[in-house]
Scaffold this active site. Structure first.
Site, PDB file in Angstrom:
ATOM      1  N   PHE A 107       0.813  -1.222   0.000  1.00 52.47           N
ATOM      2  CA  PHE A 107       0.000   0.000   0.000  1.00 52.47           C
ATOM      3  C   PHE A 107       0.842   1.264   0.000  1.00 52.47           C
ATOM      4  O   PHE A 107       0.378   2.335  -0.395  1.00 52.47           O
ATOM      5  CB  PHE A 107      -0.957   0.004   1.199  1.00 52.47           C
ATOM      6  N   LYS A 108       2.103   1.154   0.402  1.00 50.72           N
ATOM      7  CA  LYS A 108       2.970   2.343   0.448  1.00 50.72           C
ATOM      8  C   LYS A 108       3.151   2.968  -0.930  1.00 50.72           C
ATOM      9  O   LYS A 108       3.520   4.137  -1.050  1.00 50.72           O
ATOM     10  CB  LYS A 108       4.330   1.980   1.035  1.00 50.72           C
ATOM     11  N   ASP A 109       2.886   2.193  -1.995  1.00 51.39           N
ATOM     12  CA  ASP A 109       3.024   2.735  -3.349  1.00 51.39           C
ATOM     13  C   ASP A 109       2.113   3.924  -3.592  1.00 51.39           C
ATOM     14  O   ASP A 109       2.450   4.820  -4.373  1.00 51.39           O
ATOM     15  CB  ASP A 109       2.704   1.653  -4.385  1.00 51.39           C
TER      16      ASP A 109
END
Length: 488
Positions: A107-109
């Site tokens: 999800f950090k993308d």
């Protein structure tokens, strides 16, 4: 819109300055002085890039709208394979918001692919010409996403520090094989909190700042202490709600609950911002693993990091100092003196207790739950056996908590990483034979489930390791002062 420190409302900066600085000079975190009102009817049919530009534009008011539109279009297009904000039904009234379809499968993308563009533009907005050296402490996923976003970017260098033996093998390989002349990666003896505390000490060291300034370098952060990292995560709460409304998962205007696996409290805090903007968010369920300092805090109002630290199968949540909680405490109290006092107590004693009124306000929105490795594995197994839904251990922790906090409202679980980032643990949870190699485990998981491993993960096997240095936390300062990041 202006931003102020959580510890001193007299420290006020623009959004560009907040993004360039990362951390406030008094050690506090920058927060917006107001919550912009969401334009729900106008936003509900937008594509993900269009929605991202609209939401970010309401916070980053000195950025030109055409820039935000182009940045969002470049970020959330092909790199996400048309699955940005993907919502999948799991069971009746239960959904997964799959946030791992980006370039690094986590999800950090969503934040770290657009944040570099925001930083470069912030420097232009401010007329800054110095080099930016970014220091990142990571518990696993942030490091690779930040490296992928900043690698090769002119005027920027990035150093990533991860806990030695504290990530999955796939997470480690994603970082230590990173290409680019402006990147460096270090293992740190200790856990994530040791790495994060070491980085924070460097940010607070005036002698470091002066020496780097003399060489035309300024420090910044890509961790969620940086507003430019947190703001993009607000978008997918809106997008998920709109897709549920579109498909009949929720009646327009009715509330939706979200359950978030979180260690540093940034991902769930983004949901709180969406709620304060006017999105019909019901309850936000904070899901913890065995390092359940956040769950205990939400139940009792006492934050106590003086506890055993556990290495778990959900390593990105192996955290005992949750930085973004400070932002929430400020919004609940609007009292920077209280917040500063609690943070001082945490630093000096390892513990603080909020007052009854603050706890009551917290519990109006937040619920909690936690799962140890065995409970998470059982949940992962049951989801596949009963619903044919495959998830990673972090997401399994959230499904475990969600099952115990369900109401009549639809529940969306944030699925934060691809199961193929943790293939051996997923296979074990499914009750299958576990090969010694993570890459053999990927193949076995594909055979067992029919789901292909993402090429960006399976391809790591062929990449050379570039970084193999291990530091003690005190040596982070030396790395930060290196002539070039590659020489730290």
């Amino acid at each position: 819109m202006q931003y102020q420190s959580t510890r001193d409302r007299n420290i006020v900066v623009s959004s560009s300055e907040a993004i360039v600085r990362g951390l406030a000079p008094d050690g506090g975190l920058f927060v917006p002085q107001a919550f912009p009102a969401a334009k729900l009817d106008a936003w509900r049919h937008l594509s993900y890039p269009q929605l991202a530009a609209a939401v970010l534009g309401s916070f980053l008011t000195e950025y030109d709208p055409p820039f935000l539109e182009q940045a969002a279009k470049e970020t959330y297009g092909a790199a996400f394979s048309g699955k940005a904000g993907q919502v999948e039904p799991v069971a009746d009234g239960l959904f997964a918001l799959e946030l791992w379809h980006g370039p690094t499968c986590a999800f950090k993308d969503y934040a770290l692919q657009i944040m570099p563009k925001l930083l470069v533009q912030a420097k232009k907005n401010l007329g800054r010409t110095e080099r930016t050296r970014i220091l990142v402490a990571t518990s696993g996923d942030t490091g690779k996403a930040a490296l992928a976003g900043y690698a090769g970017l002119d005027g920027v260098e990035i150093e990533v520090f991860y806990p030695n033996d504290g990530t999955s093998e796939i997470q480690r390989l994603q970082m230590v094989t990173q290409t680019g002349d402006n990147v460096a990666v270090y293992a740190v003896n200790g856990n994530f909190d040791d790495a994060q505390s070491g980085v924070k000490r460097v940010f607070g060291d005036e002698t470091v700042a002066r020496e780097l300034a003399g060489r035309g370098i300024r420090l910044s952060s890509a961790n969620s202490i940086n507003w430019g990292r947190l703001a993009p995560q607000i978008v997918y709460y809106f997008y998920a709600y709109f897709r549920l409304a579109e498909t009949g998962g929720v009646a327009w205007g009715d509330p939706v609950d979200f359950c978030v696996p979180t260690g540093n409290f940034g991902d769930i805090l983004a949901g709180y911002y969406a709620k304060r903007m006017g999105l019909p968010v019901g309850r936000l369920v904070c899901a913890s693993n065995k390092n359940n300092v956040l769950s205990d805090f939400i139940r009792t109002g006492t934050y106590d990091k003086r506890r055993t630290f556990y290495k778990t199968t959900s390593p990105s949540m192996d955290i005992l100092i949750s930085s973004n909680l400070e932002r929430l405490l400020y919004h609940l109290t609007e009292d920077e003196a209280k917040v500063a006092g609690w943070m001082t107590q945490l630093a000096e004693t390892g513990c603080y207790t909020v007052d009854a009124q603050t706890l009551a306000r917290l519990q109006e929105t937040f619920r909690c739950g936690w799962a140890d490795d065995a409970a998470a594995a059982q949940t992962l197994h049951d989801l596949w056996a009963q619903d044919r839904y495959l998830c990673d251990p972090h997401t399994a922790v959230a499904f475990h908590a969600a099952a115990r906090q369900r109401t009549a409202a639809p529940m969306v679980v944030l699925s934060t990483a691809s199961p193929f980032k943790f293939p051996r643990d997923v296979l074990a949870a499914l009750g299958l034979e576990v090969p010694a190699s993570d890459f053999d485990a990927m193949d076995a998981l594909t055979r067992a489930t029919g789901s292909p491993a993402p090429a960006q993960l399976s391809g790591l096997k062929a990449l050379p390791v570039r970084f193999d240095r291990t530091l003690d936390p005190a040596q982070i300062r030396t790395a930060a002062l290196a002539a070039r990041v590659s020489e730290g």
